[in-house]
Design a protein around this motif. Structure first.
Motif, short mmCIF file in Angstrom:
data_model
loop_
_atom_site.label_atom_id
_atom_site.label_comp_id
_atom_site.label_asym_id
_atom_site.label_seq_id
_atom_site.Cartn_x
_atom_site.Cartn_y
_atom_site.Cartn_z
N HIS A 51 0.68 -1.77 -0.10
CA HIS A 51 0.41 0.01 0.09
C HIS A 51 0.91 1.01 0.04
O HIS A 51 2.21 1.01 0.34
CB HIS A 51 -0.80 0.03 1.53
N ARG A 52 0.03 2.24 -0.23
CA ARG A 52 0.68 3.59 -0.11
C ARG A 52 1.51 3.82 1.38
O ARG A 52 1.23 3.78 2.00
CB ARG A 52 0.39 4.59 -0.55
N TYR B 40 3.53 5.10 -7.09
CA TYR B 40 2.41 4.10 -7.09
C TYR B 40 1.64 3.79 -8.77
O TYR B 40 1.38 5.10 -9.17
CB TYR B 40 1.41 4.67 -6.26
N ASP B 41 0.68 3.33 -8.66
CA ASP B 41 -0.49 2.77 -9.49
C ASP B 41 -1.82 4.24 -9.12
O ASP B 41 -1.84 4.37 -8.15
CB ASP B 41 -0.66 1.78 -10.43
N LYS B 42 -2.70 3.98 -10.13
CA LYS B 42 -4.21 4.36 -9.93
C LYS B 42 -4.49 4.14 -8.87
O LYS B 42 -5.27 4.71 -8.31
CB LYS B 42 -5.03 4.16 -11.10
N LYS B 43 -4.23 2.87 -7.83
CA LYS B 43 -4.90 2.46 -6.97
C LYS B 43 -4.22 2.46 -5.72
O LYS B 43 -4.55 2.20 -4.55
CB LYS B 43 -5.45 0.92 -6.98
N ASN B 44 -3.13 2.89 -6.07
CA ASN B 44 -2.37 3.64 -4.45
C ASN B 44 -1.40 1.90 -4.11
O ASN B 44 -0.74 2.80 -3.02
CB ASN B 44 -3.11 4.19 -3.58
N LYS B 45 -1.16 1.35 -4.58
CA LYS B 45 -0.24 0.43 -4.65
C LYS B 45 1.02 0.74 -5.34
O LYS B 45 1.28 1.16 -6.49
CB LYS B 45 -0.71 -0.85 -5.19
N ILE B 46 2.06 0.12 -4.22
CA ILE B 46 3.31 0.60 -4.75
C ILE B 46 3.88 0.20 -6.49
O ILE B 46 4.10 -0.87 -6.60
CB ILE B 46 4.71 0.80 -4.07
N ASP B 47 4.23 0.68 -7.01
CA ASP B 47 5.23 0.18 -8.48
C ASP B 47 6.18 0.19 -8.94
O ASP B 47 6.76 -0.28 -10.05
CB ASP B 47 3.82 0.13 -9.46
N GLY B 48 6.58 1.55 -8.06
CA GLY B 48 8.07 1.73 -8.48
C GLY B 48 9.36 1.92 -7.54
O GLY B 48 8.16 2.75 -6.32
#
Length: 305
Positions: A22-23, A81-89
């Protein structure tokens, strides 16, 4: 001071583990313990004294410019983060900065990237991360000018230069931003009507006596009337130098959609002010770039000649 920064590092490590799915929103609250609020009207200082000092200040820019002359250790941690506020980088850097024969040198003790960080051409995926690199990596090396002036490049200046001006000289007009240039000038006659001022005394880093001066959007102010919701500035009570700054900026129009909170703190060392902590969390959607969501947590410690 060292113990405080170590504590911050331990706090970050704990949050980092929690942030895997999560963010991760770093703490953007200034490290100031308030003793008591003060009525500006009953004090020898008034709001205009603080406003004049903010507008005249070059201390933040000098601090980042001057740190390349010192040895120190830096901890840089960036999340996207992606649009769902999950870490992507993720970008993690531990840097040892030294000065060899008068020239700054950086050595990476840790250089770790995860996820969606770079484009195929090797550039950063997010413009916000590129901006971070432009400000901090250049400061670690030798790109900051020895001139005290800080320019946002005028009407045709780059977004990088304008963001840099907003960071180091908030409250001044930043030209070339559609429908926003006048809104950055929060102390102008037209903009003052939208803000309240608050003044308090406190302690910074447990020992430095400070004033805290807040410029806060009035509850009656419509969202579209301002872009800076809050500007909090921490002044050293002994010499009126600025030690900390917190900015909350939000706006949404056809050209910009952003929600950003940023905190920068300096520490006195060897008669100068040097960066100690920066935290950032924000979403950006600007022309010709995809929507960006990111957060930074940066520490500088163990300054030495």
């Amino acid at each position: 001071m060292k113990n405080i920064l170590v504590a911050f590092g331990l706090l970050f490590s704990a949050f980092s583990l929690k942030a895997q799915q999560h963010r991760f929103n770093p703490d953007t609250i200034l490290t100031v313990v308030i003793d008591s609020p003060v009525n500006i009207r009953s004090h020898r200082l008034n709001a205009q004294d603080f406003i004049d000092a903010i507008l005249a200040d070059t201390g933040f820019y000098k601090a980042f410019r001057n740190m390349k002359r010192y040895g120190f250790t830096a901890e840089n941690n960036i999340y996207t983060y992606d649009k769902k506020n999950k870490i992507d980088g993720e970008i993690h850097r531990r840097i040892r900065h030294t000065v060899v024969n008068g020239k700054p040198k950086t050595e990476y003790l840790l250089k770790q990237d995860k996820g969606n960080v770079y484009k195929k051409n090797g550039k950063y995926e997010l413009y916000t991360v590129e901006l971070f690199d432009y400000i901090f990596d250049n400061a670690y090396k030798s790109e900051f000018s020895t001139d005290d002036a800080l320019s946002e490049g005028g009407k045709n200046g780059s977004y990088k230069a304008k963001a840099k001006a907003l960071m180091f000289t908030p409250g001044r007009r930043v030209s070339g931003l559609p429908f926003l240039s006048s809104k950055t000038e929060i102390f102008s006659r037209d903009m003052r009507q939208f803000y309240n001022y608050e003044f308090a005394r406190g302690k910074y880093l447990d020992s430095i006596p400070v004033y805290r001066f807040k410029v806060i959007k009035k509850p009656s102010t419509a969202d579209g009337d301002v872009m800076i919701n809050e500007l909090t500035t921490i002044f050293d009570m002994r010499d009126f130098k600025i030690l900390g700054r917190y900015v909350d900026m939000r706006y949404d129009n056809l050209f910009f959609d952003f929600n950003v909170k940023m905190n920068i703190e300096l520490i006195p060392y060897n008669g100068e002010l040097l960066p100690a902590k920066m935290s950032y969390q924000g979403n950006w959607d600007i022309p010709f770039h995809k929507e960006e969501r990111s957060s930074f947590l940066i520490f500088h410690r163990d300054y030495h000649k």
